[in-house]
Design a protein around this motif. Structure first.
Motif, short mmCIF file in Angstrom:
data_model
loop_
_atom_site.label_atom_id
_atom_site.label_comp_id
_atom_site.label_asym_id
_atom_site.label_seq_id
_atom_site.Cartn_x
_atom_site.Cartn_y
_atom_site.Cartn_z
N ASP A 1 20.66 14.08 -12.38
CA ASP A 1 20.14 15.45 -12.28
C ASP A 1 20.32 15.95 -10.85
O ASP A 1 19.78 16.98 -10.47
CB ASP A 1 18.66 15.51 -12.69
N GLY A 2 21.09 15.22 -10.05
CA GLY A 2 21.30 15.58 -8.66
C GLY A 2 20.39 14.85 -7.70
O GLY A 2 20.63 14.82 -6.50
N ARG A 3 19.35 14.25 -8.24
CA ARG A 3 18.40 13.52 -7.39
C ARG A 3 18.22 12.08 -7.86
O ARG A 3 18.11 11.18 -7.05
CB ARG A 3 17.06 14.25 -7.36
N LYS A 4 18.19 11.87 -9.14
CA LYS A 4 18.09 10.54 -9.73
C LYS A 4 19.40 10.24 -10.44
O LYS A 4 19.97 11.11 -11.10
CB LYS A 4 16.95 10.45 -10.74
N LEU A 5 19.86 8.99 -10.31
CA LEU A 5 21.06 8.54 -11.01
C LEU A 5 20.68 7.38 -11.90
O LEU A 5 20.08 6.41 -11.44
CB LEU A 5 22.14 8.10 -10.01
N HIS B 1 18.78 4.89 -9.47
CA HIS B 1 18.92 5.14 -8.04
C HIS B 1 18.26 6.46 -7.67
O HIS B 1 18.47 7.47 -8.35
CB HIS B 1 20.39 5.19 -7.64
N ASP B 2 17.49 6.45 -6.61
CA ASP B 2 16.89 7.65 -6.04
C ASP B 2 17.83 8.11 -4.93
O ASP B 2 17.85 7.56 -3.84
CB ASP B 2 15.51 7.30 -5.47
N ASP C 1 16.72 14.86 1.83
CA ASP C 1 16.03 15.39 0.66
C ASP C 1 16.78 16.60 0.12
O ASP C 1 16.51 17.73 0.51
CB ASP C 1 14.59 15.76 1.02
N GLU C 2 17.76 16.34 -0.73
CA GLU C 2 18.53 17.40 -1.35
C GLU C 2 19.15 16.90 -2.64
O GLU C 2 18.91 15.76 -3.04
CB GLU C 2 19.59 17.93 -0.39
N SER C 3 19.97 17.72 -3.28
CA SER C 3 20.66 17.34 -4.52
C SER C 3 22.06 16.84 -4.20
O SER C 3 22.68 17.27 -3.22
CB SER C 3 20.76 18.54 -5.45
N TYR C 4 22.56 15.96 -5.06
CA TYR C 4 23.85 15.31 -4.84
C TYR C 4 24.70 15.36 -6.10
O TYR C 4 24.19 15.18 -7.21
CB TYR C 4 23.64 13.84 -4.47
N ALA C 5 25.99 15.53 -5.91
CA ALA C 5 26.96 15.29 -6.97
C ALA C 5 27.42 13.85 -6.80
O ALA C 5 27.71 13.43 -5.68
CB ALA C 5 28.14 16.25 -6.83
N VAL C 6 27.48 13.10 -7.88
CA VAL C 6 27.95 11.72 -7.83
C VAL C 6 29.41 11.74 -8.26
O VAL C 6 29.74 12.09 -9.38
CB VAL C 6 27.12 10.80 -8.74
N VAL D 1 29.56 7.03 -4.25
CA VAL D 1 30.19 8.08 -3.46
C VAL D 1 29.58 9.38 -3.95
O VAL D 1 29.69 9.73 -5.13
CB VAL D 1 31.72 8.09 -3.63
N VAL D 2 28.90 10.07 -3.05
CA VAL D 2 28.17 11.28 -3.40
C VAL D 2 28.57 12.43 -2.47
O VAL D 2 29.09 12.21 -1.38
CB VAL D 2 26.64 11.07 -3.33
N ARG D 3 28.30 13.64 -2.93
CA ARG D 3 28.52 14.82 -2.10
C ARG D 3 27.20 15.60 -2.07
O ARG D 3 26.79 16.16 -3.09
CB ARG D 3 29.64 15.69 -2.65
N PRO D 4 26.53 15.62 -0.91
CA PRO D 4 25.31 16.42 -0.80
C PRO D 4 25.63 17.90 -0.97
O PRO D 4 26.63 18.39 -0.41
CB PRO D 4 24.80 16.14 0.61
N ASN D 5 24.83 18.61 -1.72
CA ASN D 5 25.10 20.02 -1.97
C ASN D 5 24.99 20.89 -0.72
O ASN D 5 25.67 21.89 -0.60
CB ASN D 5 24.19 20.55 -3.07
N THR D 6 24.14 20.52 0.22
CA THR D 6 23.94 21.34 1.41
C THR D 6 25.11 21.26 2.37
O THR D 6 25.63 22.26 2.82
CB THR D 6 22.65 20.93 2.15
#
Length: 128
Positions: A4-8, A21-22, A30-35, A44-49
């Motif tokens: 959901d962008g925060r929990k995987l 994973h948190d 503290d933001e949302s991530y694309a996995v 490997v993630v991309r923080p939205n900010t």
């Protein structure tokens, strides 16, 4: 994998939860991530900010912003300052070798529309 962008949540081939994973806790922001990629020992993630492709080592819990490791000069400056069409770098995750000691990334320069993709290898020292 589901996020959901925060929990995987990672599922095995029988549909059972094999890992949770948190992402903000692991990445330290503290933001949302694309996995964009995952293995048994990394994410490997991309923080939205920031939009900067980031490696999370699940063994030692280290976090590496990959543009700083793979790009340099104008390419790195562009990744750190651009915001059109989106913020961040243009790195793409391409996979890993079988023991996850090497991760592969692809990059196409924003400065040359005819440029080919360049393949980068990031070697993880403690992956084995």
């Amino acid at each position: 994998m589901l996020t959901d962008g925060r929990k995987l949540t990672v599922y095995n081939d029988r549909g059972e939860v094999s890992a949770l994973h948190d992402l903000p806790a692991l990445a330290g922001k503290d933001e949302s991530y694309a996995v964009l990629g995952a293995g048994k020992t990394f994410l490997v993630v991309r923080p939205n900010t920031t939009g900067m492709l980031t490696l999370i080592d699940l063994v030692d819990r280290s976090v590496v912003e990959l543009a700083g490791e793979l790009l340099s000069g104008d390419e790195l400056a562009y990744a750190q300052t651009n915001d059109v069409p989106f913020r961040g770098d243009l790195l793409r995750f391409g996979g890993s070798n079988t023991d996850e000691s090497e991760l592969y990334f692809y990059y196409k320069s924003p400065f040359d529309p005819k440029a080919e993709y360049i393949r980068y290898t990031y070697t993880r020292q403690d992956a084995k």
